[in-house]
Write a protein that holds these residues in place. Structure first.
Motif, PDB file in Angstrom:
ATOM      1  N   UNK A  54      30.260  11.973   0.651  1.00 58.06           N
ATOM      2  CA  UNK A  54      30.268  11.441  -1.086  1.00 58.06           C
ATOM      3  C   UNK A  54      29.454  11.418  -2.021  1.00 58.06           C
ATOM      4  N   UNK A  55      29.522  12.139  -2.480  1.00 55.88           N
ATOM      5  CA  UNK A  55      28.396  11.054  -3.979  1.00 55.88           C
ATOM      6  C   UNK A  55      27.350  11.782  -3.226  1.00 55.88           C
ATOM      7  N   UNK A  56      26.438  11.737  -1.807  1.00 52.24           N
ATOM      8  CA  UNK A  56      25.297  12.448  -1.792  1.00 52.24           C
ATOM      9  C   UNK A  56      24.763  10.951  -0.648  1.00 52.24           C
ATOM     10  N   UNK A  57      25.924  10.378   0.548  1.00 55.30           N
ATOM     11  CA  UNK A  57      25.399   9.264   1.204  1.00 55.30           C
ATOM     12  C   UNK A  57      25.974  10.134   2.234  1.00 55.30           C
ATOM     13  N   UNK A  58      24.893   9.688   3.648  1.00 56.12           N
ATOM     14  CA  UNK A  58      25.988  10.413   4.667  1.00 56.12           C
ATOM     15  C   UNK A  58      26.896   9.513   4.977  1.00 56.12           C
ATOM     16  N   UNK A  59      28.061  10.155   5.784  1.00 55.56           N
ATOM     17  CA  UNK A  59      29.238   9.391   6.053  1.00 55.56           C
ATOM     18  C   UNK A  59      28.338   7.963   7.825  1.00 55.56           C
ATOM     19  N   UNK A  60      29.321   7.335   7.893  1.00 51.27           N
ATOM     20  CA  UNK A  60      29.438   6.483   9.203  1.00 51.27           C
ATOM     21  C   UNK A  60      29.509   7.803  10.554  1.00 51.27           C
ATOM     22  N   UNK A  61      28.608   8.672  10.807  1.00 52.95           N
ATOM     23  CA  UNK A  61      28.766   9.440  11.522  1.00 52.95           C
ATOM     24  C   UNK A  61      28.761   9.293  13.024  1.00 52.95           C
ATOM     25  N   UNK A  62      28.096   8.142  13.410  1.00 56.26           N
ATOM     26  CA  UNK A  62      27.692   8.087  14.624  1.00 56.26           C
ATOM     27  C   UNK A  62      28.916   7.409  15.561  1.00 56.26           C
ATOM     28  N   UNK A  99      28.681  19.178   1.222  1.00 57.23           N
ATOM     29  CA  UNK A  99      28.635  19.797  -0.374  1.00 57.23           C
ATOM     30  C   UNK A  99      27.578  18.783  -1.360  1.00 57.23           C
ATOM     31  N   UNK A 100      28.237  17.944  -1.099  1.00 55.12           N
ATOM     32  CA  UNK A 100      27.122  17.180  -2.723  1.00 55.12           C
ATOM     33  C   UNK A 100      25.645  16.593  -1.573  1.00 55.12           C
ATOM     34  N   UNK A 101      25.711  17.266  -0.201  1.00 54.20           N
ATOM     35  CA  UNK A 101      24.835  15.839   0.588  1.00 54.20           C
ATOM     36  C   UNK A 101      23.652  16.555   0.961  1.00 54.20           C
ATOM     37  N   UNK A 102      22.716  17.824   0.346  1.00 48.64           N
ATOM     38  CA  UNK A 102      21.880  19.040   0.955  1.00 48.64           C
ATOM     39  C   UNK A 102      20.526  17.584   1.047  1.00 48.64           C
ATOM     40  N   UNK A 103      19.850  17.298   2.352  1.00 43.15           N
ATOM     41  CA  UNK A 103      19.121  16.531   2.375  1.00 43.15           C
ATOM     42  C   UNK A 103      19.157  15.639   2.511  1.00 43.15           C
ATOM     43  N   UNK A 104      21.205  14.988   2.176  1.00 47.04           N
ATOM     44  CA  UNK A 104      20.574  13.522   2.872  1.00 47.04           C
ATOM     45  C   UNK A 104      20.464  13.110   3.741  1.00 47.04           C
ATOM     46  N   UNK A 105      19.672  11.697   4.617  1.00 46.73           N
ATOM     47  CA  UNK A 105      20.114  11.447   5.974  1.00 46.73           C
ATOM     48  C   UNK A 105      20.207  10.916   6.123  1.00 46.73           C
ATOM     49  N   UNK A 106      19.974  10.081   7.967  1.00 49.90           N
ATOM     50  CA  UNK A 106      20.531   8.173   8.133  1.00 49.90           C
ATOM     51  C   UNK A 106      19.856   8.461   9.408  1.00 49.90           C
ATOM     52  N   UNK A 107      19.026   7.742   9.140  1.00 54.50           N
ATOM     53  CA  UNK A 107      17.603   7.429  10.426  1.00 54.50           C
ATOM     54  C   UNK A 107      17.545   8.554  11.101  1.00 54.50           C
ATOM     55  N   UNK A 108      17.322   9.602  10.146  1.00 56.41           N
ATOM     56  CA  UNK A 108      16.387  10.778  10.567  1.00 56.41           C
ATOM     57  C   UNK A 108      17.420  11.795  10.709  1.00 56.41           C
ATOM     58  N   UNK A 109      18.299  11.222  10.761  1.00 58.23           N
ATOM     59  CA  UNK A 109      19.138  12.686  10.929  1.00 58.23           C
ATOM     60  C   UNK A 109      20.279  13.281   9.837  1.00 58.23           C
TER      61      UNK A 109
END
Ligand SMILES: *Cc1c(COP(=O)(O)O)cnc(C)c1O
Length: 377
Positions: A134-142, A160-170
Motif C-alpha cells: 500500500x502507498x508504494x511501500x512493500x509489506x514485510x514479505x519475509x 498495483x501501487x508499488x511497481x519498482x518498490x523494493x526492500x533490501x534489494x528484493x
C-alpha cells in the motif's frame, strides 16, 4: 506556479513525450494487431525482466490480474483468502468474484498488513494471502512468507501501487507465487487507460493464465473453464513500452518530493518513514495528521487538492460488512488520520514547498488558537 495544485495531473504536458507516444501508437495502427500484438509480448518480456521473474502475462487491468491470479490457483467457493483491511476495493472484489471469502487483517502504522494479525486469522480453509504493497511501500514479505509457508498458503502480491518498490534489494512483484500489477493511468508506471499484468515463475500457472485471460479458450476453439476477456490491448502496451524507459526517473522524482515533504513536515504530522534498505515509490504520500478533516479543508481553501485513501475499510463497505470476518482495530483508528498530499512527478519543488508551508501554517494557527482558548483542543 499553478494557482491550483491538483492531486494528479494526467494531461500530457511534455511535447516530446506526446510525440513519442503518438509515434508508438502510429506503428500499432499501421501493423494492425490491436489485441495481443507484438508490443504486448515485448512488454511482457521487459516487465518480467524488470521485476526479476520468468513470466509476465498482460491483462486488461489490475483487477483482472488479481482475479485471474486467484482463478489460476483454483481458488473458489469454500476457500478463504486473507488480505489487508485497507486497500482499494478491487483487492476484496477479486476474492469475492472468485467465489472465495475475503478475511481482513489489521494493519501496522505504516498502513501495510500486520503479519501477527494474519497469523491469528489463518484457518484450515485459508488458501491464499494477498498482501497489498500500500502507498508504494512493500509489506514485510519475509514475515508474511514464513507464515504462509508454514500453513501451505499461496502468496499473491497486490503490487498495483508499488511497481519498482523494493526492500533490501528484493523488488515488489518478485516474491509471491503470483503478483498482480496495475498500469492504469493513475499508477506510477502508467498507461493512458487500463492495463494490468500477472507475474510468476511457474510455467503451469503461466499457461493457465494465457487460457484464463481469453475466456478460458484453448486454440480459440475449446472453452475449458468459464472466464472473462482480460487481454491487454496493443496500444496500451506500446505506450507502456515507451514509459518503462522513464519509470526509474519518475520514481526518483517522487522520492525527492517525498524527502522534501519529510524534512518540512516531520515535526507537525506523522510522515511516512523509510527504513534502511527500503525503496518506497510513493504512489501516494500519506501523512497521519491530527484534525485531518480541518487540515484537508484548510488546504482546499488554498487551492491544494488532497485525497483520503480510503475513508472506508473494505470490510465496512455495504458489499462486505455483513458476511466477512477479520480484525481491523488499528486500521479503523488510522483511516481517521490519513491524508494523501499531491506527490505526482509533474509537481515542481516550488509547488511542494507551497503545500508543505500551508500544512505548517495550519498547525501554527491551530496551536495559537489552542493557546488563546486555554490549551483545550
Ligand atoms: C489500482 C489498484 C488495483 C486495481 O487496478 P486496476 O488496474 O484499477 O483494476 C488493485 N489493487 C490496488 C491496491 C490498487 O491500487
Amino acid at each position: 506556479m499553478r494557482t491550483r495544485i491538483p492531486f494528479l495531473d494526467l494531461a500530457m504536458t511534455s511535447d516530446s513525450e506526446r510525440k513519442d507516444l503518438l509515434a508508438a501508437m502510429e506503428r500499432v495502427l499501421v501493423h494492425g494487431r490491436l489485441i495481443l500484438g507484438p508490443e504486448v509480448t515485448e512488454l511482457e518480456h521487459r516487465v518480467a525482466a524488470f521485476c526479476g521473474r520468468k513470466y509476465a502475462v498482460g491483462v486488461g487491468s489490475g483487477s483482472d490480474a488479481l482475479f485471474l491470479s486467484l482463478k489460476s490457483l483454483g481458488i473458489g467457493p469454500g476457500d478463504e483468502v486473507i488480505t489487508t483491511s485497507l486497500s482499494w476495493i478491487a483487492t476484496a472484489n477479486a476474492i469475492a468474484l472468485a467465489g472465495a471469502t475475503p478475511v481482513f487483517a489489521d494493519i501496522r502504522n505504516d498502513l501495510n498488513i500486520d503479519p501477527a494479525s494474519v497469523q491469528r486469522l489463518i484457518t484450515p480453509q485459508t488458501k491464499a494471502l494477498i498482501p497489498v504493497h500500500f502507498t508504494g511501500r512493500m509489506c514485510d514479505m519475509p514475515a508474511l512468507t514464513a507464515i504462509a509457508d508454514r500453513h501451505g498458503v499461496a502468496v499473491v502480491e497486490d503490487a498495483a501501487q508499488a511497481f519498482g518498490a523494493s526492500t533490501d534489494g528484493r523488488i515488489s512483484g518478485s516474491v509471491g507465487v503470483l503478483a498482480a500489477l496495475s498500469m492504469n493511468a493513475m499508477k506510477v508506471f502508467a498507461s493512458c487507460g487500463e492495463a494490468g499484468m500477472v507475474l510468476t515463475d511457474r510455467a503451469d500457472l503461466h499457461d493457465r493464465l494465457l487460457v484464463l485471460r481469453y475466456n478460458g479458450m484453448i486454440k480459440r476453439q475449446e472453452c475449458v473453464t468459464p472466464s472473462l476477456n482480460g487481454r491487454l490491448d496493443t496500444l496500451q502496451a506500446a505506450i507502456l513500452l515507451h514509459r518503462l524507459g522513464a519509470v526509474d526517473r519518475i520514481i526518483e522524482k517522487r522520492r525527492q518530493l517525498a524527502r522534501y515533504y519529510n524534512d518540512a513536515l516531520s515535526l507537525v504530522v506523522q510522515v511516512p518513514e523509510e527504513a534502511e534498505g527500503e525503496r518506497v515509490v510513493y504512489y501516494t504520500y500519506t501523512i497521519r495528521a491530527d484534525r485531518r478533516d480541518d487540515l484537508k479543508a484548510f488546504l482546499e481553501e488554498r487551492g491544494i487538492e488532497t485525497q483520503i485513501h480510503h475513508p472506508y475499510l473494505m470490510a465496512m463497505q455495504p458489499a462486505y460488512r455483513d458476511w466477512t470476518r477479520g480484525e481491523w482495530t488499528n486500521a479503523e483508528r488510522l483511516i481517521g488520520r490519513v491524508l494523501c498530499l499531491p506527490v505526482h512527478e509533474k509537481l515542481s519543488f516550488e509547488e511542494v514547498r507551497y503545500v508543505a508551508s500551508a500544512v505548517r501554517e495550519f498547525y501554527k494557527t491551530h496551536a495559537a488558537l489552542a493557546r488563546i482558548s486555554g490549551g483545550v483542543c
